[in-house]
Scaffold this active site. Structure first.
Site, PDB file in Angstrom:
ATOM      1  N   GLU A  47      19.787  -7.412  -3.916  1.00  0.00           N
ATOM      2  CA  GLU A  47      20.889  -6.532  -4.340  1.00  0.00           C
ATOM      3  C   GLU A  47      20.399  -5.478  -5.324  1.00  0.00           C
ATOM      4  O   GLU A  47      20.766  -4.313  -5.234  1.00  0.00           O
ATOM      5  CB  GLU A  47      22.015  -7.355  -4.981  1.00  0.00           C
ATOM      6  CG  GLU A  47      22.816  -8.190  -4.001  1.00  0.00           C
ATOM      7  CD  GLU A  47      23.637  -7.344  -3.022  1.00  0.00           C
ATOM      8  OE1 GLU A  47      24.023  -6.214  -3.377  1.00  0.00           O
ATOM      9  OE2 GLU A  47      23.880  -7.821  -1.904  1.00  0.00           O
ATOM     10  N   TYR A 132      29.934  -5.337  -9.035  1.00  0.00           N
ATOM     11  CA  TYR A 132      29.659  -5.345  -7.597  1.00  0.00           C
ATOM     12  C   TYR A 132      28.539  -6.349  -7.261  1.00  0.00           C
ATOM     13  O   TYR A 132      28.666  -7.185  -6.356  1.00  0.00           O
ATOM     14  CB  TYR A 132      29.274  -3.933  -7.116  1.00  0.00           C
ATOM     15  CG  TYR A 132      28.866  -3.959  -5.673  1.00  0.00           C
ATOM     16  CD1 TYR A 132      29.831  -3.916  -4.670  1.00  0.00           C
ATOM     17  CD2 TYR A 132      27.530  -4.099  -5.304  1.00  0.00           C
ATOM     18  CE1 TYR A 132      29.482  -4.002  -3.346  1.00  0.00           C
ATOM     19  CE2 TYR A 132      27.165  -4.194  -3.983  1.00  0.00           C
ATOM     20  CZ  TYR A 132      28.138  -4.130  -3.008  1.00  0.00           C
ATOM     21  OH  TYR A 132      27.786  -4.237  -1.696  1.00  0.00           O
ATOM     22  N   ASP A 150      33.682  -1.484  -1.544  1.00  0.00           N
ATOM     23  CA  ASP A 150      32.785  -0.382  -1.874  1.00  0.00           C
ATOM     24  C   ASP A 150      33.188   0.812  -1.009  1.00  0.00           C
ATOM     25  O   ASP A 150      34.204   0.759  -0.307  1.00  0.00           O
ATOM     26  CB  ASP A 150      31.313  -0.792  -1.696  1.00  0.00           C
ATOM     27  CG  ASP A 150      30.971  -1.107  -0.247  1.00  0.00           C
ATOM     28  OD1 ASP A 150      31.853  -0.967   0.636  1.00  0.00           O
ATOM     29  OD2 ASP A 150      29.821  -1.487   0.021  1.00  0.00           O
TER      30      ASP A 150
END
Ligand code: SF4
Length: 307
Positions: A47, A132, A150
């Site tokens: 990520e 996020y 998103d």
């Protein structure tokens, strides 16, 4: 506005919509290696890397990084200068991310006894981990996240369910759509939909979008979105006509060609340019994609939606 108003679909449709997306994702998706693991450290590394870098390029860097520091404990024990040097050598963007990742690994070691926390709130306490990323790790490692919202997901929801361009509405709509306790597969699936089908220039048919049957944009032909202010250019009219065929058939058990034609185009004329031959071609395409069933009966062509 209530949840129900944010996403105007009934419970039965909702369960079909969910099942269609999960099956589509499970049948075929881009095979990124971090999708094959539920290790929170490996997922966090992927990520953080993909915040700055295209996914295809992240794969090599991610594998090299994990060869070098296979666990959070290994990374925590590393020399920070080595981690930063790795980051620069692999052109992974801001070096601060390397520093934060190193620091996060040390937090896991020092503050969490070496085990990653499991909730989005706790994960966002880690250095450099925003809401996020925290939610992504909670979802993909622990199947314990909230619905991801998103830019890609907003585009999908705006087009498919005609949601207003409003963050609170997107949040509520996304939460209602996600099946309880399935954040791992769901968030992967809806992001995949935004990444390979509902792109800025949508590939509804080419990517076999599983939501064509319900999609507002597919039905109306208006593919604008919050991040696509003007109608994207693509082979629009045929796609729009396919959308109309599908939405018309949704209202009827079956229709013969000349019953269907005028409901799809006002200028339908059996022998004309937009006539039987044209409509048969459209139906054959839809049949090949598995959306529509076509039968010859008493010399006529009869179409129905495949359910
Ligand atoms: S049908 Fe097209 S516009 Fe609608 S959700 Fe699918 S890809 Fe997006």
């Amino acid at each position: 506005m209530t949840d129900g108003e944010a996403l105007r679909i009934d419970e039965e449709t909702l369960s079909s919509v969910r099942e269609a997306l999960v099956s589509w994702y499970e049948a075929d998706h881009r095979a990124f290696p971090w999708r094959e693991t539920d290790d929170p450290y490996e997922i966090l590394v992927s990520e953080v890397m993909s915040q700055q870098t295209q996914l295809d390029r992240v794969v090599d860097a991610w594998e090299d990084f994990l060869d070098r520091w296979p666990t959070a404990a290994d990374l925590a024990a590393a020399d920070r200068a080595d981690v930063v040097a790795f980051w620069s050598d692999h052109s992974l963007g801001y070096n601060n991310r390397a520093k934060y990742l190193h620091e996060a690994a040390q937090q896991v070691r020092d503050e969490y006894d070496g085990s990653f926390p499991r909730t989005p709130d706790e994960l966002s306490e880690l250095m450099g981990v925003g809401p996020y990323t925290a939610n992504a790790v909670a979802s993909f490692a622990f199947n314990n996240g909230d619905a991801v919202v998103d830019t890609n997901v907003k585009r999908v929801l705006y087009r498919a369910f005609d949601l207003p361009d409003d963050d609170a509405a997107f949040e509520r709509g996304a939460e209602r759509l996600m099946p309880d306790g399935r954040s791992r597969v769901w968030n992967n699936a809806i992001m995949e939909l935004g990444g390979v089908a509902c792109e800025k220039v949508p590939k509804c048919d080419e990517a076999g979008c599983p939501w064509r049957e319900w999609c507002h944009a597919y039905e109306t032909g208006d593919f604008t979105a919050p991040d696509v202010p003007t109608q994207p250019e693509f082979e629009g009219s045929r796609r729009q006509m396919r959308g109309r065929v599908v939405s018309t058939l949704k209202e009827y058990d079956e229709l013969a060609l000349d019953e269907l034609g005028p409901r799809v185009r006002v200028d339908y004329a059996p022998g004309g340019t937009y006539g039987r031959e044209w409509l048969r071609g459209l139906l054959e395409d839809l049949a090949e994609d598995g959306l529509v069933g076509v039968e010859r009966r008493d010399g006529d062509t009869v179409a129905s939606l495949k359910r």
